[in-house]
Design a protein around this motif. Structure first.
Motif, short mmCIF file in Angstrom:
data_model
loop_
_atom_site.label_atom_id
_atom_site.label_comp_id
_atom_site.label_asym_id
_atom_site.label_seq_id
_atom_site.Cartn_x
_atom_site.Cartn_y
_atom_site.Cartn_z
N PRO A 251 0.81 -1.22 0.00
CA PRO A 251 0.00 0.00 0.00
C PRO A 251 0.85 1.27 0.00
O PRO A 251 0.53 2.22 -0.72
CB PRO A 251 -0.81 -0.13 1.29
CG PRO A 251 -0.95 -1.60 1.50
CD PRO A 251 0.33 -2.19 1.00
N SER A 252 1.95 1.29 0.77
CA SER A 252 2.78 2.50 0.83
C SER A 252 3.38 2.82 -0.54
O SER A 252 3.43 3.99 -0.95
CB SER A 252 3.90 2.29 1.86
OG SER A 252 4.58 1.07 1.59
N ALA B 269 -5.96 1.74 0.79
CA ALA B 269 -5.09 2.81 1.28
C ALA B 269 -5.33 4.09 0.48
O ALA B 269 -5.51 5.18 1.06
CB ALA B 269 -3.62 2.38 1.16
N LYS C 274 -8.80 5.61 1.33
CA LYS C 274 -8.83 6.22 2.66
C LYS C 274 -8.13 7.57 2.65
O LYS C 274 -8.65 8.57 3.19
CB LYS C 274 -8.17 5.32 3.70
CG LYS C 274 -9.13 4.35 4.35
CD LYS C 274 -8.42 3.26 5.10
CE LYS C 274 -8.01 3.63 6.51
NZ LYS C 274 -7.59 2.41 7.26
#
Lengths: 349, 349
Positions: free
Chosen positions: A75-76, A113, A116
């Protein structure tokens, strides 16, 4: 809702490629007259795929981008390329208000991710939850949430999930007062964790909600048809969902072995093929494709990576129905009712 | 173990009555030569049931008692009549050393409470866990624990469950180094709760254990046959077990509907009856009857309330195998290895 529904499509996400995505979106377009689409991804490939779908071509704008979120991206890593990928740009279209919903068949963790960070949670909602429809033996499907967005949840989260799940059931299944239960390991009031018991107390007290709260349910009742919305933390919900998938596959595998175990069984199988077809239809994940991140300022739907065109069409249909039903406003209204119910409860204690 | 295995039977617990319990115990007696039994309950009814089973009659002592733990009794209520009920006295026989194991088909909550209070946990074990065998597509069944004894678990509990589950798999399935995994919502190292990740770190470090720790597994892999022992907290384990039961029933219900949907399907069904029989056998809960409370000073096996004679026989068989394999000593030895492994790990950090 105001204006015509407009959906942003991540054309690059699915395992099966742009062609299947476009075939699915075109199929959904035929069910929802007036839907418009923004298609994000490789322009040449999208254009080629659209040649077979003039109805979709006429209702779409293509926005070219080179970047793709990979299935293995953390996700990062995906967040860092939010502004250059088909997934990131589709979500940004929702953020800007250009589209009301985004649909992607890409990496779930990355999608969650990005959604959000870009869309933020709605007022009154602490955390979004992943919801999906599962088949039952009853007349309707059952909405289940959270299916894995939140590993640990407190009672506030569970109450919010119940409100969001009920709004979802009203929107997608045209129910007036969906029957809601919390997933637990027994149906007696004393069973389960403090979080679950506290959430049950709050939901019992909040009598003005547009739902019928029926207490607890257990894993073996998920598909019974006696409940419209089942609420759990993301860990248990994910375990239940995957166990159900695994067990269905286990039984059908056993069945296949059984039916090929003798000549007699093989003949029986051939004769009962229409029956087996009916079974397969009920268990086909494409029929229930389209998991939703509820609780964000905008609708984001995850289509399964391996979905076929019908599966993609169902995911787009879910997005369209939630837009038509103005799910975000419904949840906001209901959250106000929870607060009112809880306050009334506090005053009488 | 020393001496002949001796098992205490709660003759009054099953929904199906004393007759089925005795038929099941008699069946188990034929599989385990030399087993002896103490039968607790209504002497007249036990004596009547034994008339059909001279082999069991010859190997048994009847201990009359009037008290019965009811299905609706709360654990606290059951504890108060521990000294007058067939369930309580069967467990007391294990405590006194007269019997090595107790088998009951009664109220699970009451049985667990009585067993914990009377037998206490083994040295090195903080909490007992409920373990059972589930069917897989592989060569062996899979041991799953905890199935509901502990709603919340820390990493220490999970490590102890792994050790107990591996000892159980070695005893019942004759495996040398059972493959053990923790139930999680993904297989990557970062997935899940702190408790699960910490338990994984401890098990990875404890290399001297008689198990092969393979990391995480997910709900859809429970029946895949790739793991021998699946470890979880009691909440998730209970959800997974019941979801698997419910889904198997769901699919077979669909199948029944499909097969009766047309004359053609009905004919197909009749022809493939042997195949369906094979399927039913695989999914028959009686084949996997007998859940064990592991971690107590003595073996306590729960037979399902609705089990038939074969089911009861399987539960008694589980108790007999665990006694023969001296499960309590195995777990004690393995716990010493965990401590050694963890200490070594701490020293190198």
């Amino acid at each position: 809702m105001t204006g015509r529904p407009h959906i942003a499509i991540d054309a690059m996400g699915g395992d099966e490629g742009v062609r299947i995505m476009m075939a699915g979106v075109a199929q959904a377009r035929r069910r929802h007259d007036g839907l418009r689409f923004s298609l994000f991804g490789d322009e040449a490939r999208i254009r080629a795929a659209l040649e077979n779908h003039p109805n979709l071509k006429a209702a779409s704008t293509i926005i070219h981008c080179d970047g793709i979120v990979d299935g293995s991206d953390k996700p990062s890593a995906a967040l860092r390329k939010a502004n250059s990928t088909s997934m990131g740009l589709a979500i940004r279209a929702v953020k800007s208000g250009e589209a009301g919903a985004a649909v992607s068949a890409g990496n779930t963790g990355a999608l969650m991710a990005m959604a959000k960070v870009a869309l933020r949670t709605m007022p009154g909602i602490d955390r979004p939850a992943l919801a999906a429809l599962l088949p039952t033996l009853g007349a309707n499907d059952v909405v289940m949430l959270d299916l894995g967005a939140n590993t640990e949840c407190d009672s506030r989260n569970l109450v919010q999930f119940a409100v969001m799940g009920a709004a979802y059931a009203r929107a997608l299944m045209d129910l007036d007062r969906p029957r809601v239960r919390l997933l637990n390991i027994g149906t007696e009031e004393l069973k389960g964790t403090d979080e679950i018991r506290d959430a049950a107390a709050i939901l019992r007290a909040a009598t003005t909600l547009k739902m019928q709260f029926d207490g607890f349910t257990e894993g073996d009742k998920i598909g019974s048809g006696e409940t419209d919305v089942i609420v759990s933390d993301g860990f248990s919900g994910n375990v239940a969902l995957k166990t159900a998938e695994g067990t269905a596959r286990f039984v059908t595998d056993l069945l296949r072995r059984a039916f090929t175990s003798s000549v007699r069984s093989k003949i029986g199988f051939l004769i009962s093929k229409p029956a087996m077809h009916l079974l397969k239809h009920h268990l086909d994940p494409n029929v229930h494709n389209g998991a939703v991140f509820l609780g964000l300022n905008g609708v984001v739907v995850k289509s399964h990576g391996s979905a076929d065109a019908t599966g993609v069409a169902n995911a787009v249909h879910v997005a369209a129905r939630l837009l038509e039903a103005d799910i975000t406003r419904r949840i906001t209204d209901d959250m106000a009712n929870v607060s009112a119910g809880v306050q009334a409860e506090s005053l009488t204690q």
